[in-house]
Design a protein around this motif. Structure first.
Motif, short mmCIF file in Angstrom:
data_model
loop_
_atom_site.label_atom_id
_atom_site.label_comp_id
_atom_site.label_asym_id
_atom_site.label_seq_id
_atom_site.Cartn_x
_atom_site.Cartn_y
_atom_site.Cartn_z
N GLY A 27 48.22 -23.50 36.92
CA GLY A 27 47.53 -24.74 36.57
C GLY A 27 47.16 -24.85 35.10
N LEU A 28 47.31 -23.77 34.34
CA LEU A 28 46.98 -23.80 32.92
C LEU A 28 47.75 -24.88 32.17
CD1 LEU A 28 46.81 -20.02 31.99
CD2 LEU A 28 44.93 -21.66 31.95
N ARG A 74 36.98 -22.40 37.09
CA ARG A 74 36.42 -23.72 37.41
C ARG A 74 37.39 -24.82 37.00
NH1 ARG A 74 31.54 -21.53 35.94
NH2 ARG A 74 31.78 -22.20 33.79
N GLU A 75 37.94 -24.71 35.79
CA GLU A 75 38.88 -25.73 35.30
C GLU A 75 40.12 -25.78 36.18
OE1 GLU A 75 38.50 -27.98 32.87
OE2 GLU A 75 36.47 -27.27 32.53
N LYS A 81 41.89 -29.36 43.04
CA LYS A 81 41.20 -30.31 43.92
C LYS A 81 41.61 -31.75 43.60
CE LYS A 81 38.94 -27.34 46.26
NZ LYS A 81 39.33 -27.05 47.64
N THR A 82 41.77 -32.06 42.32
CA THR A 82 42.19 -33.40 41.93
C THR A 82 43.56 -33.72 42.51
OG1 THR A 82 40.91 -33.23 39.89
CG2 THR A 82 42.62 -34.92 39.95
N LYS A 83 44.47 -32.74 42.46
CA LYS A 83 45.80 -32.93 43.06
C LYS A 83 45.70 -33.14 44.57
CE LYS A 83 48.83 -30.34 39.99
NZ LYS A 83 49.68 -29.14 39.92
N GLU A 84 44.87 -32.34 45.22
CA GLU A 84 44.71 -32.47 46.67
C GLU A 84 44.17 -33.84 47.04
OE1 GLU A 84 42.22 -29.31 48.11
OE2 GLU A 84 43.62 -27.76 47.45
N TRP A 85 43.19 -34.33 46.30
CA TRP A 85 42.61 -35.64 46.59
C TRP A 85 43.61 -36.75 46.32
CZ3 TRP A 85 37.63 -34.16 43.54
CH2 TRP A 85 36.84 -33.33 44.34
N ALA A 86 44.41 -36.59 45.28
CA ALA A 86 45.41 -37.62 44.97
C ALA A 86 46.51 -37.68 46.04
CB ALA A 86 46.04 -37.33 43.60
N GLU A 87 46.84 -36.53 46.60
CA GLU A 87 47.87 -36.47 47.63
C GLU A 87 47.33 -36.87 49.00
OE1 GLU A 87 49.17 -32.44 47.39
OE2 GLU A 87 50.28 -32.76 45.53
N GLY A 88 46.04 -36.66 49.21
CA GLY A 88 45.46 -36.87 50.53
C GLY A 88 45.00 -38.24 50.73
#
Length: 88
Positions: A27-28, A74-75, A81-88
C-alpha cells in the motif's frame, strides 16, 4: 489476512511473517509521500542492528521507532479500508 505478526510467528516462521509484512507494505505506493514515513523507520532499524551488535543493551530510541511504525501502519490501514468501502 490479519496484519498482526506475533513474536511466535516471527520467530517460528519468519518467511510467512515477511510475506505478511510485504503484503501490508504494498500500500505504500498509494501514499502521498511514502519516503517521509519509511526512511526514518529504516534509519532507526539500522541503528537498532548496530546497537545490538555484540551487546544486549536496551535500545533507547525504540519508542520512537514504535511510533513511526504505528504511523506507517495507520496510513496503510486507512488506504486498505478506503478501498474496501469503495468496493463494498
Amino acid at each position: 489476512m490479519s496484519w498482526r505478526i506475533g513474536r511466535t510467528e516471527a520467530l517460528s516462521n519468519p518467511a510467512a511473517a515477511r510475506r505478511k509484512a510485504l503484503h501490508k507494505l504494498q500500500g505504500l505506493a498509494e501514499l502521498d509521500d511514502p519516503e517521509a514515513l519509511v526512511v526514518p523507520i529504516l534509519i532507526d532499524a539500522l541503528l537498532i542492528v548496530e546497537s545490538y551488535r555484540g551487546t544486549r543493551n536496551q535500545v533507547s530510541f525504540l519508542p520512537d521507532l514504535t511510533q513511526r511504525v504505528d504511523a506507517l501502519l495507520r496510513e496503510l490501514t486507512i488506504i486498505e479500508k478506503t478501498k474496501e468501502w469503495a468496493e463494498g
